[in-house]
Design a protein around this motif. Structure first.
Motif, PDB file in Angstrom:
ATOM      1  N   TYR A  50       0.873  -1.335  -0.095  1.00 26.50           N
ATOM      2  CA  TYR A  50      -0.165  -0.180   0.038  1.00 26.50           C
ATOM      3  C   TYR A  50       0.763   1.304   0.086  1.00 26.50           C
ATOM      4  CZ  TYR A  50      -4.462  -2.425   0.879  1.00 26.50           C
ATOM      5  OH  TYR A  50      -5.496  -3.277   0.935  1.00 26.50           O
ATOM      6  N   LEU A  51       1.996   1.241   0.587  1.00 26.81           N
ATOM      7  CA  LEU A  51       3.039   2.402   0.519  1.00 26.81           C
ATOM      8  C   LEU A  51       3.199   2.773  -0.817  1.00 26.81           C
ATOM      9  CD1 LEU A  51       5.019   1.575   3.514  1.00 26.81           C
ATOM     10  CD2 LEU A  51       3.743   3.301   3.536  1.00 26.81           C
ATOM     11  N   HIS A  52       3.645   1.565  -1.649  1.00 28.39           N
ATOM     12  CA  HIS A  52       4.090   2.031  -3.176  1.00 28.39           C
ATOM     13  C   HIS A  52       2.721   2.253  -4.088  1.00 28.39           C
ATOM     14  CE1 HIS A  52       7.864   0.700  -1.293  1.00 28.39           C
ATOM     15  NE2 HIS A  52       7.218  -0.660  -0.714  1.00 28.39           N
ATOM     16  N   GLN A  53       1.754   1.958  -3.579  1.00 30.92           N
ATOM     17  CA  GLN A  53       0.465   2.105  -4.287  1.00 30.92           C
ATOM     18  C   GLN A  53      -0.191   3.344  -4.126  1.00 30.92           C
ATOM     19  OE1 GLN A  53      -1.831  -1.221  -3.508  1.00 30.92           O
ATOM     20  NE2 GLN A  53      -1.090  -2.562  -5.209  1.00 30.92           N
ATOM     21  N   GLY A  54       0.332   4.001  -3.090  1.00 25.04           N
ATOM     22  CA  GLY A  54      -0.227   5.646  -2.828  1.00 25.04           C
ATOM     23  C   GLY A  54      -1.615   5.282  -2.074  1.00 25.04           C
ATOM     24  N   HIS A  55      -1.838   4.061  -1.282  1.00 28.08           N
ATOM     25  CA  HIS A  55      -2.895   3.907  -0.260  1.00 28.08           C
ATOM     26  C   HIS A  55      -2.682   4.343   1.236  1.00 28.08           C
ATOM     27  CE1 HIS A  55      -5.363   2.198  -3.698  1.00 28.08           C
ATOM     28  NE2 HIS A  55      -4.476   1.312  -3.827  1.00 28.08           N
ATOM     29  N   ALA A  56      -1.303   4.299   1.374  1.00 25.47           N
ATOM     30  CA  ALA A  56      -1.022   4.643   2.878  1.00 25.47           C
ATOM     31  C   ALA A  56       0.370   5.610   2.569  1.00 25.47           C
ATOM     32  CB  ALA A  56      -0.567   3.259   3.566  1.00 25.47           C
ATOM     33  N   LEU A  62      -0.430   2.611  13.576  1.00 22.48           N
ATOM     34  CA  LEU A  62      -0.921   1.191  13.130  1.00 22.48           C
ATOM     35  C   LEU A  62      -1.865   0.717  14.140  1.00 22.48           C
ATOM     36  CD1 LEU A  62       2.907  -0.033  12.477  1.00 22.48           C
ATOM     37  CD2 LEU A  62       1.246   0.649  10.795  1.00 22.48           C
ATOM     38  N   GLY A  63      -2.173  -0.573  14.106  1.00 21.20           N
ATOM     39  CA  GLY A  63      -3.183  -1.109  14.867  1.00 21.20           C
ATOM     40  C   GLY A  63      -4.479  -1.501  14.357  1.00 21.20           C
ATOM     41  N   GLY A 115      -5.871   1.805  10.788  1.00 19.27           N
ATOM     42  CA  GLY A 115      -4.366   1.573  10.752  1.00 19.27           C
ATOM     43  C   GLY A 115      -3.743   1.064   9.524  1.00 19.27           C
ATOM     44  N   ILE A 116      -4.194   0.963   8.307  1.00 21.75           N
ATOM     45  CA  ILE A 116      -3.455   0.369   7.412  1.00 21.75           C
ATOM     46  C   ILE A 116      -3.693   1.495   6.061  1.00 21.75           C
ATOM     47  CG2 ILE A 116      -3.496  -1.341   5.608  1.00 21.75           C
ATOM     48  CD1 ILE A 116      -4.704  -3.256   8.002  1.00 21.75           C
ATOM     49  N   ARG A 117      -4.919   1.682   5.786  1.00 21.81           N
ATOM     50  CA  ARG A 117      -5.188   2.260   4.388  1.00 21.81           C
ATOM     51  C   ARG A 117      -6.061   3.683   4.656  1.00 21.81           C
ATOM     52  NH1 ARG A 117      -7.021  -0.593  -1.230  1.00 21.81           N
ATOM     53  NH2 ARG A 117      -8.373   1.088  -1.847  1.00 21.81           N
TER      54      ARG A 117
END
Length: 338
Positions: A50-56, A62-63, A115-117
């Motif tokens: 998700y970091l590389h897809q722009g979603h995060a 976190l959590g 905590g993710i996206r």
């Protein structure tokens, strides 16, 4: 309030941040327990897709495996939620698209994931704000520890149900981590014979301690018919092995995600008439998991190795085991601890 903030890969701190205020339709929860899982570690290392897809993006909190008690509500929320013990769905769909309208909000393209996206802060904090529609009430027999295990349990329950197994069936589960062991527990509760494949002496010994007698390494898996095979790992080669090992007309279930593309020979899939099922998200399985824990048909508490405070989360994410930790794969966090 205090929260664990991940600023960049490997860079973190427990910070004082503004306490959440519930917006319309939201509830604020006093967090009692949070589980640390493999997704959190992927964010910690920077490997999470998700970091590389722009979603995060960093910084982030976190959590997503949590339980607590509702402390405040926003406009439009039933006051009956106040004071209730709850856990919450991680996947928050937009509510308007075709998938959401069909009850598949966990695969909504516009979804947030706690905590993710989608910049939705997670539960590694003293309080958490979530839509009230995502809450699931916990009965008295499901304490905070069990409540924090509902989310991973929902994934495992869905994987177990996807095997379509019961009495007289034999199921092989690849990977005795949290999800693999929870899946094994649900499959065993359904009456099937469970086999587990692992890679380390410690994980295999722990599986035996849980009462699973058929525990193997990859080079010792017995040549017997497996009516279903579940891949609960992140190993790139095991999805293909699952298809090789499953009995013709059987089922393979993929609940683990590898860090790079894995290969499955679809010729084997077709020629063996195998049904393949992918599982993303606990959402459709949360209520049934709460019920299973409440009834005691599945008891995941032995999986918890230790409970730590926010100050110890960073060390856990680096792979360090807390002092005195048991053999189980799951570490929980109590944000109220100093």
């Amino acid at each position: 309030m205090r929260a664990f903030v991940l600023a960049a890969p490997g860079e973190y701190a427990v910070q004082e941040v503004p306490a959440p205020v519930p917006g319309p339709g939201e509830a604020v929860v006093d967090v009692e327990r949070v589980g640390v899982c493999g997704t959190d570690i992927e964010f910690f290392t920077g490997a999470m897709t998700y970091l590389h897809q722009g979603h995060a993006a960093y910084p982030m909190r976190l959590g997503h495996e949590w339980a607590g008690r509702v402390a405040a509500i926003g406009d439009g929320v039933d006051p009956a939620w106040l004071g209730r013990r709850v856990m919450g769905d991680t996947m928050l769909g937009c509510g308007a698209c075709r998938r959401c309208r069909r009850g598949h909000q966990h695969v909504c393209d516009k979804r947030q994931e706690v905590g993710i996206r989608g910049d939705r802060p997670g539960a590694l904090a003293e309080q958490l704000a979530v839509p009230a529609t995502s809450l699931h009430a916990l009965p008295d027999t499901v304490d905070a520890e069990l409540g924090a295990l509902v989310e991973p349990g929902g994934n495992a329950l869905r994987a177990a149900r996807a095997t379509a197994s019961g009495a007289g069936d034999r199921v092989l589960i690849l990977g005795p981590g949290t999800i693999g062991l929870l899946t094994a527990m649900f499959v065993r509760a359904a009456g099937a014979e469970v086999h587990l494949m692992g890679a380390t002496d410690r994980s295999l010994a722990f599986a035996r301690d849980l009462g699973f007698g058929h525990v193997w390494r990859a080079d010792s898996i017995p040549d017997v018919p497996y009516d279903a095979v579940v891949d609960a790992t992140n190993a790139v080669h095991l999805p293909g092995l699952a298809v090789e090992l499953v009995e013709p007309a059987g089922r393979v279930v993929y609940v683990g995600i590898a860090g790079e593309p894995s290969r499955v020979d679809t010729r084997t899939l077709a020629l063996k008439d195998v049904t393949a099922v992918g599982v993303l998200s606990a959402s459709p399985g949360l209520e049934a998991t709460v019920q299973a824990y409440a009834e005691g048909s599945v008891d995941p508490r032995p999986l918890v190795a230790a409970t730590v405070g926010l100050a110890e989360v960073g060390a856990v994410l680096t792979g360090k085991r807390p002092p005195g930790a048991g053999l189980g794969p799951k570490i929980l966090v109590d944000p109220r601890r100093n």
